[in-house]
Design a protein around this motif. Structure first.
Motif, PDB file in Angstrom:
ATOM      1  N   LEU A 178      45.183  80.131  -7.015  1.00 42.18           N
ATOM      2  CA  LEU A 178      44.995  79.176  -8.093  1.00 42.18           C
ATOM      3  C   LEU A 178      46.225  79.141  -9.013  1.00 42.18           C
ATOM      4  O   LEU A 178      46.570  78.110  -9.581  1.00 42.18           O
ATOM      5  CB  LEU A 178      43.752  79.579  -8.889  1.00 42.18           C
ATOM      6  CG  LEU A 178      43.035  78.479  -9.638  1.00 42.18           C
ATOM      7  CD1 LEU A 178      42.727  77.309  -8.719  1.00 42.18           C
ATOM      8  CD2 LEU A 178      41.736  79.041 -10.204  1.00 42.18           C
ATOM      9  N   ARG A 179      46.869  80.292  -9.131  1.00 35.41           N
ATOM     10  CA  ARG A 179      48.070  80.369  -9.961  1.00 35.41           C
ATOM     11  C   ARG A 179      49.149  79.435  -9.439  1.00 35.41           C
ATOM     12  O   ARG A 179      49.792  78.725 -10.200  1.00 35.41           O
ATOM     13  CB  ARG A 179      48.594  81.809  -9.970  1.00 35.41           C
ATOM     14  CG  ARG A 179      48.575  82.363 -11.334  1.00 35.41           C
ATOM     15  CD  ARG A 179      49.165  83.683 -11.618  1.00 35.41           C
ATOM     16  NE  ARG A 179      49.424  84.570 -10.537  1.00 35.41           N
ATOM     17  CZ  ARG A 179      48.733  85.682 -10.300  1.00 35.41           C
ATOM     18  NH1 ARG A 179      47.737  86.022 -11.072  1.00 35.41           N
ATOM     19  NH2 ARG A 179      49.061  86.461  -9.305  1.00 35.41           N
ATOM     20  N   VAL A 180      49.319  79.426  -8.124  1.00 33.48           N
ATOM     21  CA  VAL A 180      50.345  78.577  -7.519  1.00 33.48           C
ATOM     22  C   VAL A 180      49.998  77.096  -7.729  1.00 33.48           C
ATOM     23  O   VAL A 180      50.837  76.297  -8.128  1.00 33.48           O
ATOM     24  CB  VAL A 180      50.512  78.902  -6.016  1.00 33.48           C
ATOM     25  CG1 VAL A 180      51.476  77.932  -5.359  1.00 33.48           C
ATOM     26  CG2 VAL A 180      50.998  80.334  -5.862  1.00 33.48           C
ATOM     27  N   GLN A 181      48.722  76.763  -7.505  1.00 33.19           N
ATOM     28  CA  GLN A 181      48.262  75.377  -7.704  1.00 33.19           C
ATOM     29  C   GLN A 181      48.468  74.916  -9.143  1.00 33.19           C
ATOM     30  O   GLN A 181      48.989  73.837  -9.406  1.00 33.19           O
ATOM     31  CB  GLN A 181      46.759  75.295  -7.437  1.00 33.19           C
ATOM     32  CG  GLN A 181      46.377  74.904  -6.041  1.00 33.19           C
ATOM     33  CD  GLN A 181      44.850  74.951  -5.902  1.00 33.19           C
ATOM     34  OE1 GLN A 181      44.109  74.726  -6.862  1.00 33.19           O
ATOM     35  NE2 GLN A 181      44.390  75.264  -4.706  1.00 33.19           N
ATOM     36  N   THR A 182      48.019  75.766 -10.070  1.00 35.43           N
ATOM     37  CA  THR A 182      48.053  75.390 -11.476  1.00 35.43           C
ATOM     38  C   THR A 182      49.488  75.310 -11.988  1.00 35.43           C
ATOM     39  O   THR A 182      49.820  74.456 -12.807  1.00 35.43           O
ATOM     40  CB  THR A 182      47.214  76.379 -12.324  1.00 35.43           C
ATOM     41  OG1 THR A 182      45.956  76.548 -11.699  1.00 35.43           O
ATOM     42  CG2 THR A 182      47.005  75.861 -13.731  1.00 35.43           C
ATOM     43  N   ARG A 183      50.330  76.206 -11.462  1.00 39.85           N
ATOM     44  CA  ARG A 183      51.757  76.190 -11.787  1.00 39.85           C
ATOM     45  C   ARG A 183      52.348  74.813 -11.500  1.00 39.85           C
ATOM     46  O   ARG A 183      53.013  74.215 -12.335  1.00 39.85           O
ATOM     47  CB  ARG A 183      52.416  77.222 -10.881  1.00 39.85           C
ATOM     48  CG  ARG A 183      53.757  77.667 -11.266  1.00 39.85           C
ATOM     49  CD  ARG A 183      54.067  78.944 -10.500  1.00 39.85           C
ATOM     50  NE  ARG A 183      54.619  78.654  -9.189  1.00 39.85           N
ATOM     51  CZ  ARG A 183      54.717  79.568  -8.211  1.00 39.85           C
ATOM     52  NH1 ARG A 183      54.276  80.785  -8.393  1.00 39.85           N
ATOM     53  NH2 ARG A 183      55.239  79.230  -7.060  1.00 39.85           N
ATOM     54  N   THR A 184      52.038  74.295 -10.311  1.00 37.69           N
ATOM     55  CA  THR A 184      52.528  72.974  -9.920  1.00 37.69           C
ATOM     56  C   THR A 184      51.970  71.898 -10.839  1.00 37.69           C
ATOM     57  O   THR A 184      52.697  71.003 -11.282  1.00 37.69           O
ATOM     58  CB  THR A 184      52.119  72.687  -8.453  1.00 37.69           C
ATOM     59  OG1 THR A 184      52.498  73.812  -7.672  1.00 37.69           O
ATOM     60  CG2 THR A 184      52.778  71.435  -7.922  1.00 37.69           C
ATOM     61  N   GLN A 185      50.673  72.006 -11.140  1.00 34.34           N
ATOM     62  CA  GLN A 185      50.050  71.000 -12.018  1.00 34.34           C
ATOM     63  C   GLN A 185      50.695  70.991 -13.400  1.00 34.34           C
ATOM     64  O   GLN A 185      50.948  69.927 -13.962  1.00 34.34           O
ATOM     65  CB  GLN A 185      48.553  71.281 -12.169  1.00 34.34           C
ATOM     66  CG  GLN A 185      47.741  70.691 -11.042  1.00 34.34           C
ATOM     67  CD  GLN A 185      46.321  71.233 -11.031  1.00 34.34           C
ATOM     68  OE1 GLN A 185      45.997  72.188 -11.737  1.00 34.34           O
ATOM     69  NE2 GLN A 185      45.481  70.613 -10.228  1.00 34.34           N
ATOM     70  N   ILE A 186      50.941  72.174 -13.946  1.00 35.71           N
ATOM     71  CA  ILE A 186      51.545  72.248 -15.281  1.00 35.71           C
ATOM     72  C   ILE A 186      52.946  71.630 -15.244  1.00 35.71           C
ATOM     73  O   ILE A 186      53.308  70.842 -16.117  1.00 35.71           O
ATOM     74  CB  ILE A 186      51.606  73.710 -15.786  1.00 35.71           C
ATOM     75  CG1 ILE A 186      50.201  74.208 -16.093  1.00 35.71           C
ATOM     76  CG2 ILE A 186      52.488  73.819 -17.034  1.00 35.71           C
ATOM     77  CD1 ILE A 186      50.128  75.680 -16.482  1.00 35.71           C
TER      78      ILE A 186
END
Ligand code: ADP
Ligand code: ADP
Length: 227
Positions: free
Chosen positions: A170-178
């Motif tokens: 989720l960290r990787v996904q959210t990193r991209t979203q941010i």
């Protein structure tokens, strides 16, 4: 002109033996994504909290959007902050959480609704607007926290380890979203992390702190890709 400028900024907590942040100067350009990185205790949170007005500046000055805010209250600085624990209101729906600061600021209802719906669309939260935080996943809660921050259309966006409570995937996904969201909005962002990978992949520039001192400020490729 919505950059953030720190000039010789120092924070010496009352009673502490030495300053937690010493003489830091940084010129963060409008729309730039700046990552503050360094080990635990190096002064990242203190620096971010001084920009937010949550910690007193012992010496030096801070400018946001060309305005000296060194002695201005947090609520009058035109910034938004996202914390690692989300700090959502559990009894309110997603819609009410995102709308809250606009309501407090007495925005008209139609404007609130429009802003909330725009934010929800950007953050992929439209279908969750009527749910309570406890019915959401960690990543969704994190996006609600971001929605609450962007809805005020702040001059600067301040984030303190926003991914630290998420699991690795989720960290990787959210990193991209941010990254995508802040660039889409073109908002000046100061992002605190101890994680070099986050610094490297997210920052336009990275500022490295050690023992309260600014060591280096440069692009990720100049900092990390040197042979
Ligand atoms: P971080 O994740 O930034 O390392 P800490 O666990 O160091 O956070 O600090 C958590 C909280 O405790 C913060 O609000 C910080 O301001 C406060 N704090 C940290 N060190 C001290 C200290 N020596 N004296 C008083 N408060 C402190
Ligand atoms: P980081 O965010 O990089 O982990 P902090 O800014 O939280 O670092 O802390 C920097 C230094 O300041 C640490 O030595 C910490 O113990 C100290 N510190 C943080 N908050 C306080 C406080 N409220 N009072 C006294 N010392 C503090």
């Amino acid at each position: 002109m919505s950059g953030v400028t720190l000039e010789n900024v120092t924070c010496h907590y009352p009673g502490a033996e030495r300053a937690s942040v010493s003489n830091v100067s940084l010129d963060i350009k409008e729309g730039e994504f700046l990552v503050l990185v360094g080990p635990s205790g190096c002064g990242k949170s203190t620096t971010l909290r001084m920009i937010a007005g949550l910690e007193d500046v012992t010496d030096g000055s801070i400018t946001i959007g060309g305005r000296d805010v060194t002695h201005i209250a947090p609520k009058d600085r035109d910034i938004a902050m996202v914390f690692q624990n989300y700090a959502l209101y559990p009894h309110m729906t997603v819609r009410e959480n995102i709308a809250f600061s606009l309501k407090v600021a007495k925005y008209p209802k139609d404007k609130i609704n429009r802003r909330v719906e725009e934010a929800a669309k950007l953050l992929d939260l439209t279908q969750y607007l009527d749910r309570k935080p406890k019915a959401l996943s960690g990543g969704q809660r994190q996006r609600v926290a971001m929605g609450r921050a962007i809805v005020r259309e702040p001059r600067a966006f301040l984030m303190d380890e926003p991914l630290s409570n998420l699991d690795a995937k989720l960290r990787v996904q959210t990193r991209t979203q941010i990254s995508e969201l802040t660039r889409q909005l073109g908002v000046t962002t100061v992002y605190v992390t101890h994680d070099q990978t986050e610094a490297m992949t997210m920052g336009d520039r990275v500022a490295v702190l050690k023992d309260g001192l600014l060591q280096q400020v440069d692009t990720p490729s100049n900092l990390y890709d040197k042979p």
